[in-house]
Design a protein around this motif. Structure first.
Motif, mmCIF file in Angstrom:
data_model
loop_
_atom_site.group_PDB
_atom_site.id
_atom_site.type_symbol
_atom_site.label_atom_id
_atom_site.label_comp_id
_atom_site.label_asym_id
_atom_site.label_seq_id
_atom_site.Cartn_x
_atom_site.Cartn_y
_atom_site.Cartn_z
ATOM 1 N N VAL A 243 -18.157 76.191 64.220
ATOM 2 C CA VAL A 243 -17.374 75.927 65.429
ATOM 3 C C VAL A 243 -16.584 77.170 65.833
ATOM 4 C CG1 VAL A 243 -15.623 74.443 66.476
ATOM 5 C CG2 VAL A 243 -17.239 73.485 64.823
ATOM 6 N N LEU A 244 -16.034 77.890 64.857
ATOM 7 C CA LEU A 244 -15.259 79.090 65.175
ATOM 8 C C LEU A 244 -16.111 80.159 65.856
ATOM 9 C CD1 LEU A 244 -13.024 79.372 61.986
ATOM 10 C CD2 LEU A 244 -12.232 79.022 64.326
ATOM 11 N N LYS A 245 -17.363 80.286 65.462
ATOM 12 C CA LYS A 245 -18.257 81.250 66.122
ATOM 13 C C LYS A 245 -18.435 80.898 67.597
ATOM 14 C CE LYS A 245 -20.956 82.572 62.051
ATOM 15 N NZ LYS A 245 -22.297 82.502 61.395
ATOM 16 N N LYS A 246 -18.391 79.622 67.891
ATOM 17 C CA LYS A 246 -18.537 79.155 69.263
ATOM 18 C C LYS A 246 -17.258 79.378 70.070
ATOM 19 C CE LYS A 246 -18.849 74.679 71.644
ATOM 20 N NZ LYS A 246 -19.013 73.229 71.399
ATOM 21 N N LEU A 247 -16.087 79.068 69.473
ATOM 22 C CA LEU A 247 -14.823 79.121 70.203
ATOM 23 C C LEU A 247 -14.241 80.536 70.285
ATOM 24 C CD1 LEU A 247 -13.051 75.892 68.870
ATOM 25 C CD2 LEU A 247 -14.337 76.182 70.993
ATOM 26 N N LYS A 248 -14.448 81.326 69.243
ATOM 27 C CA LYS A 248 -13.963 82.719 69.214
ATOM 28 C C LYS A 248 -12.455 82.844 69.465
ATOM 29 C CE LYS A 248 -18.351 84.754 70.794
ATOM 30 N NZ LYS A 248 -19.120 83.502 70.884
ATOM 31 N N PRO A 249 -11.605 82.177 68.661
ATOM 32 C CA PRO A 249 -10.159 82.348 68.838
ATOM 33 C C PRO A 249 -9.741 83.791 68.570
ATOM 34 C CG PRO A 249 -10.631 81.202 66.783
ATOM 35 C CD PRO A 249 -11.927 81.292 67.532
ATOM 36 N N ASP A 250 -8.630 84.198 69.162
ATOM 37 C CA ASP A 250 -8.139 85.560 68.978
ATOM 38 C C ASP A 250 -7.648 85.780 67.554
ATOM 39 O OD1 ASP A 250 -8.151 86.381 71.941
ATOM 40 O OD2 ASP A 250 -6.965 84.546 71.956
ATOM 41 N N ASN A 251 -6.951 84.799 67.031
ATOM 42 C CA ASN A 251 -6.422 84.852 65.666
ATOM 43 C C ASN A 251 -6.884 83.617 64.902
ATOM 44 O OD1 ASN A 251 -3.044 86.194 66.307
ATOM 45 N ND2 ASN A 251 -5.040 87.064 66.694
ATOM 46 N N ILE A 252 -7.107 83.784 63.606
ATOM 47 C CA ILE A 252 -7.378 82.655 62.717
ATOM 48 C C ILE A 252 -6.530 82.846 61.469
ATOM 49 C CG2 ILE A 252 -9.118 81.289 61.518
ATOM 50 C CD1 ILE A 252 -11.268 82.746 63.125
ATOM 51 N N THR A 253 -5.864 81.775 61.051
ATOM 52 C CA THR A 253 -5.095 81.831 59.814
ATOM 53 C C THR A 253 -5.696 80.843 58.822
ATOM 54 O OG1 THR A 253 -3.106 82.300 61.110
ATOM 55 C CG2 THR A 253 -2.805 81.719 58.792
ATOM 56 N N PHE A 254 -6.073 81.363 57.662
ATOM 57 C CA PHE A 254 -6.599 80.522 56.586
ATOM 58 C C PHE A 254 -5.517 80.382 55.522
ATOM 59 C CE2 PHE A 254 -10.542 82.301 58.385
ATOM 60 C CZ PHE A 254 -11.262 81.132 58.606
ATOM 61 N N HIS A 255 -5.028 79.149 55.353
ATOM 62 C CA HIS A 255 -3.999 78.863 54.355
ATOM 63 C C HIS A 255 -4.642 78.237 53.126
ATOM 64 C CE1 HIS A 255 -0.561 79.359 57.148
ATOM 65 N NE2 HIS A 255 -1.390 78.875 58.051
ATOM 66 N N ALA A 256 -4.307 78.753 51.944
ATOM 67 C CA ALA A 256 -4.670 78.057 50.711
ATOM 68 C C ALA A 256 -3.609 76.989 50.469
ATOM 69 C CB ALA A 256 -4.741 79.039 49.543
ATOM 70 N N LEU A 257 -4.041 75.777 50.248
ATOM 71 C CA LEU A 257 -3.118 74.655 50.091
ATOM 72 C C LEU A 257 -2.108 74.925 48.976
ATOM 73 C CD1 LEU A 257 -2.467 71.658 50.859
ATOM 74 C CD2 LEU A 257 -3.941 71.020 48.947
ATOM 75 N N ALA A 258 -0.843 74.693 49.261
ATOM 76 C CA ALA A 258 0.212 74.781 48.249
ATOM 77 C C ALA A 258 0.691 73.370 47.936
ATOM 78 C CB ALA A 258 1.367 75.650 48.745
#
Length: 431
Positions: free
Chosen positions: A293-308
């Motif tokens: 989906v991200l390849k389709k939407l192409k957001p400017d920023n993406i943040t990947f959080h590891a669950l705490a």
């Protein structure tokens, strides 16, 4: 996993290292445990290992690496802001001291390279504005949010506007970040008048609004945000796997999310999307749907959080944890995805009890790094917090936290404004 530490001051150091290796086990303090930490000595299964006082974490990490066969990508580094080490140490020194993998050293180098493209003024101020309301509480959330429709949002916005008008900050500031909670959960009228108050008070380089949940948004709210001079929004699905999100306690309609996203794109917002590595039930194969989906939407920023795993969250109460093998594999796939799609890491931080000792990373493309995220993580400028439970921290290390609950925030508003103004005026006088 049971352990014993003779010196109470060293318990946190030991806990931090044990959590790297036993993040799926309950860690229990027991004076009859097989692992014992005494002054200058680590005892494990009747074997004694000596250590110097400043090398406890490193020695314990090495022992447990040998015992378990697991090497953490971050070595025995457990601090929340690894990139701050670069202010005093070289990459090679960090790698050697903390036993970091080549992969994490490259990540730190990329973060530094992206941050070096921007200039910051240590005398400048940025502002965080907290709106603590949410439609529901997600199972991984531990923030002191106010859930449901019964809370008096109008009265809160009245008080927040009063605080904005009466804070002794210069008109020109650096960055504004409106977070929560779910700030977009307030109604259209309250949103509009809040933005008017902000713009009457400040001019700024960057204005970010956390519009995290699609179930709190419509086209009219996006238009209000645009007219209110917001230039960046954060739309945070956490996952594009709808069933996973619903099981985490959150309503989700992907079709509506996509409509909101595309409208936000038409309006010219810089868009960030947030994702969580470690949501219950989302293994590495299922997580790959997010990349499609991200390849389709192409957001400017993406943040990947590891669950705490945080005290106060339902996940913590039920001791629900993702598999380390899945988390590490997802992390590997994220690295491949961002490289293939021209995203660069521009900020990074870590948290206590973070899944598989990983990290939270913000990625950007086309030089769209968010100033506020860098400012707060690298502690580059003074940040003044407005609203319930908002933190202020100045560059002279003075801190202030507003009341943690709504009742006290209403009662102590004048007092808290005065306290912050005193800190601000003292800081300005001495700098």
């Amino acid at each position: 996993m049971k352990f014993y530490v003779a010196n109470p001051k060293k318990r946190k150091q030991v806990y931090d290292i044990l959590n790297i290796f036993y993040d799926h086990d309950e860690l229990i303090f027991d004076d009859k445990a097989g692992l014992r930490i005494e002054e200058g000595k680590i005892i494990l299964k009747d074997k004694n290992f000596s250590y110097k006082d400043d090398q406890l974490k490193e020695k314990l990490y090495q022992i447990l690496t040998h015992l378990t066969g697991y090497q953490s990508p971050w070595g025995y580094l457990t601090g929340s802001k690894p990139s701050k080490l670069l202010q005093k140490m070289s990459l090679e020194e960090i790698k050697k001291k903390y036993l970091l993998s080549d992969e994490k050293i490259k990540l730190l180098a990329e973060v530094k390279s992206e941050q070096d493209k921007l200039a910051f003024d240590r005398k400048a101020f940025s502002v965080y504005i907290n709106i603590p309301f949410c439609p529901t509480r997600c199972h991984y959330c531990s923030y002191p949010t106010l859930v449901g429709k019964r809370n008096d949002k109008k009265a809160y916005i009245d008080s927040l506007i009063y605080e904005i008008k009466n804070i002794d900050l210069p008109r020109k500031i650096d960055a504004i970040y409106v977070g929560g909670g779910t700030p977009s959960y307030i109604d259209h009228e309250d949103l509009a008048r809040l933005l008017v108050a902000i713009n009457e008070k400040f001019t700024y380089e960057e204005f970010t609004f956390e519009a995290g949940r699609e179930d709190s948004l419509d086209f009219d709210k996006l238009q209000i945000l645009k007219e209110g001079k917001v230039d960046r929004i954060s739309l945070n699905p956490q996952s594009f796997n709808e069933e996973i999100v619903r099981k985490a306690g959150r309503n989700y309609d992907y079709e509506h999310f996509e409509e909101i996203y595309l409208r936000a794109r038409q309006l010219g917002f810089i868009i960030n999307t947030d994702f969580i590595v470690g949501l219950m039930g989302e293994g590495s194969e299922l997580f790959e749907k997010n990349f499609t989906v991200l390849k389709k939407l192409k957001p400017d920023n993406i943040t990947f959080h590891a669950l705490a795993m945080k005290v106060g969250s339902k996940y913590f109460e039920e001791n629900k944890r993702a598999k380390r093998s899945d988390s590490l594999e997802i992390s590997r796939k994220i690295r491949s995805f961002v490289k293939e799609n021209s995203y660069k890491a521009y900020y990074l931080y870590r948290q206590k009890n973070i899944v598989s000792n990983l990290e939270n990373v913000g990625y950007q493309k086309a030089n769209t790094s968010q100033r506020y995220n860098i400012i707060i993580n690298e502690e580059l400028e003074s940040i003044i917090g407005l609203g319930m439970n908002a933190n202020s921290k100045l560059m002279n290390a003075k801190k202030f936290r507003n009341s943690r609950n709504l009742r006290d925030y209403f009662l102590r508003l004048e007092e808290e404004i005065r306290a912050k103004n005193t800190l601000i005026n003292e800081y300005n006088k001495n700098n």
